[in-house]
Enzyme design. Structure first.
Site, PDB file in Angstrom:
ATOM      1  N   ARG A 171      30.184  16.636-111.340  1.00  0.00           N
ATOM      2  CA  ARG A 171      28.910  16.305-110.439  1.00  0.00           C
ATOM      3  C   ARG A 171      27.754  15.837-111.085  1.00  0.00           C
ATOM      4  O   ARG A 171      26.843  14.948-110.880  1.00  0.00           O
ATOM      5  CB  ARG A 171      28.439  17.678-109.817  1.00  0.00           C
ATOM      6  CG  ARG A 171      29.317  17.938-108.711  1.00  0.00           C
ATOM      7  CD  ARG A 171      29.230  19.175-107.892  1.00  0.00           C
ATOM      8  NE  ARG A 171      27.930  19.378-107.611  1.00  0.00           N
ATOM      9  CZ  ARG A 171      27.176  20.374-107.524  1.00  0.00           C
ATOM     10  NH1 ARG A 171      27.573  21.478-107.820  1.00  0.00           N
ATOM     11  NH2 ARG A 171      25.936  20.492-106.962  1.00  0.00           N
TER      12      ARG A 171
ATOM     13  N   HIS B 233      17.617  27.170-106.587  1.00  0.00           N
ATOM     14  CA  HIS B 233      18.950  27.402-107.093  1.00  0.00           C
ATOM     15  C   HIS B 233      19.306  26.821-108.388  1.00  0.00           C
ATOM     16  O   HIS B 233      20.383  26.408-108.780  1.00  0.00           O
ATOM     17  CB  HIS B 233      19.781  26.663-106.205  1.00  0.00           C
ATOM     18  CG  HIS B 233      19.841  27.274-104.584  1.00  0.00           C
ATOM     19  ND1 HIS B 233      20.307  26.875-103.382  1.00  0.00           N
ATOM     20  CD2 HIS B 233      19.538  28.552-104.191  1.00  0.00           C
ATOM     21  CE1 HIS B 233      20.108  27.574-102.610  1.00  0.00           C
ATOM     22  NE2 HIS B 233      19.511  29.049-103.036  1.00  0.00           N
TER      23      HIS B 233
ATOM     24  N   THR C 140      18.192  20.433 -94.805  1.00  0.00           N
ATOM     25  CA  THR C 140      18.871  21.553 -95.078  1.00  0.00           C
ATOM     26  C   THR C 140      19.637  22.019 -93.914  1.00  0.00           C
ATOM     27  O   THR C 140      18.842  21.946 -92.683  1.00  0.00           O
ATOM     28  CB  THR C 140      18.064  22.651 -95.699  1.00  0.00           C
ATOM     29  OG1 THR C 140      18.866  23.816 -95.975  1.00  0.00           O
ATOM     30  CG2 THR C 140      16.909  23.117 -95.041  1.00  0.00           C
TER      31      THR C 140
END
Ligand code: BJW
Length: 252
Positions: free
Chosen positions: A74, A122, A191
């Site tokens: 990623r 996060h 989101t």
């Protein structure tokens, strides 16, 4: 763009220009137009990969090499991605009105577009944390699936990411709640509002009497105004409308 969407953008711009303290919360949809896949939905990462096997502390204990391989894959993709029109428009909006940014994204694209003081709740995919000494270091490479700490040289590194079942950084969370308490307008962008605690932020603002505006082609939040479209489609005209409203406020 249809008339009613244009009107809603204008209405949102007026609310934002008159806002004392606004907060934006972004999610994976914000970076979709930069070519970074979202997590949920038909094209989402969780269709192909298992969150339990890759994004939990238990998964890292069981097979750290596999977890690193997934993050490296990623990271390689993300390091080639560029901010999109939505990221740039949001950064410009922050120069015009007091808009504070909280992101669930780990891709750094808001910062690359010029947003300042972003709270990355996060974590960040370009950072790694030592399991032994706790030092957080930048780790740009994406070819090492057994990285070691550059400070203590002994501890194993893990991605500096918040996985399922892990607490968010308490300092970050305190700043977030201070912002939410002060906030009179919130923009919720891209989101699915499924992952807590972020999924609860919009209701916190509403409970305090704030206005929630959502930007999403598949709206998911409890919002007062829904701008149905992608962030790359909606944020540039929202920026223009904010500029117009700010100018006319200053000339009156
Ligand atoms: C577009 C678009 C375009 C597409 N433009 N839009 C309370 C109730 C129930 C459960 C819990 C709870 N409190 C805590 C939990 C447990 C858990 C949780 O929430 N689980 C739920 C799934 C039920 N939460 C946690 O474990 C959190 N920790 C915590 O709360 O600690 C205390 C605690 C622990 C345990 C129990 C109780 C308390 C930590 C959460 C960490 C999340 N980590 C991840 C992965 C790591 C990051 C990485 O590797 O990159 O973070 S999961 C993944 O989901 C990632 C994202 O940041 C996060 C949110 O996803 P997001 O951004 O919403 O993306 P999508 O894909 O879901 O949605 C994309 C949206 O974009 C869609 O709506 C599209 O329509 C839209 N879209 N194109 C605009 N162009």
């Amino acid at each position: 763009m249809d008339n009613s969407l244009e009107q809603k953008i204008e209405q949102s711009a007026q609310i934002l220009v008159n806002s004392r303290f606004a907060v934006a919360l972004s999610g994976a949809g914000m970076s979709a137009e930069s070519g970074i896949p979202t997590f949920r939905g038909n094209e989402g990462l969780w269709k192909e990969f298992s969150a339990k096997e890759l994004a939990t502390p238990e998964a890292f204990l069981k097979n750290s090499k596999l977890v690193w391989q997934w993050y490296n894959m990623r990271k390689e993709k993300i390091s080639k991605a560029k901010p999109n029109a939505g990221h740039y428009a949001l950064a410009k909006i922050q120069e015009i009105i007091p808009l504070h940014l909280i992101t669930q994204n780990v891709d750094n694209l808001h910062n690359d577009a010029g947003s300042k003081n972003t709270i990355e709740i996060h974590g960040n995919i370009f950072l790694a944390r030592c399991l032994q000494c706790g030092h957080v270091s930048e780790l740009k490479s994406y070819d090492n699936d057994e990285p070691l700490c550059p400070v203590c040289f002994e501890g194993k590194l893990r991605p500096h990411i918040v996985w399922f079942g892990e607490q968010l950084d308490q300092k970050n969370l305190q700043r977030v709640f201070t912002w939410l308490d002060s906030c009179d307008t919130m923009l919720v962008i891209g989101t699915s509002s499924q992952v807590y605690p972020a999924a609860g932020f919009a209701s916190d603002v509403q409970a305090n009497g704030g206005t929630v505006i959502e930007i999403n082609p598949q709206p998911a939040a409890q919002a007062h105004i829904t701008l149905n479209g992608t962030s790359g489609e909606i944020l540039p005209p929202l920026l223009k409308a904010i500029e117009r409203n700010k100018n006319s406020l200053e000339h009156n």
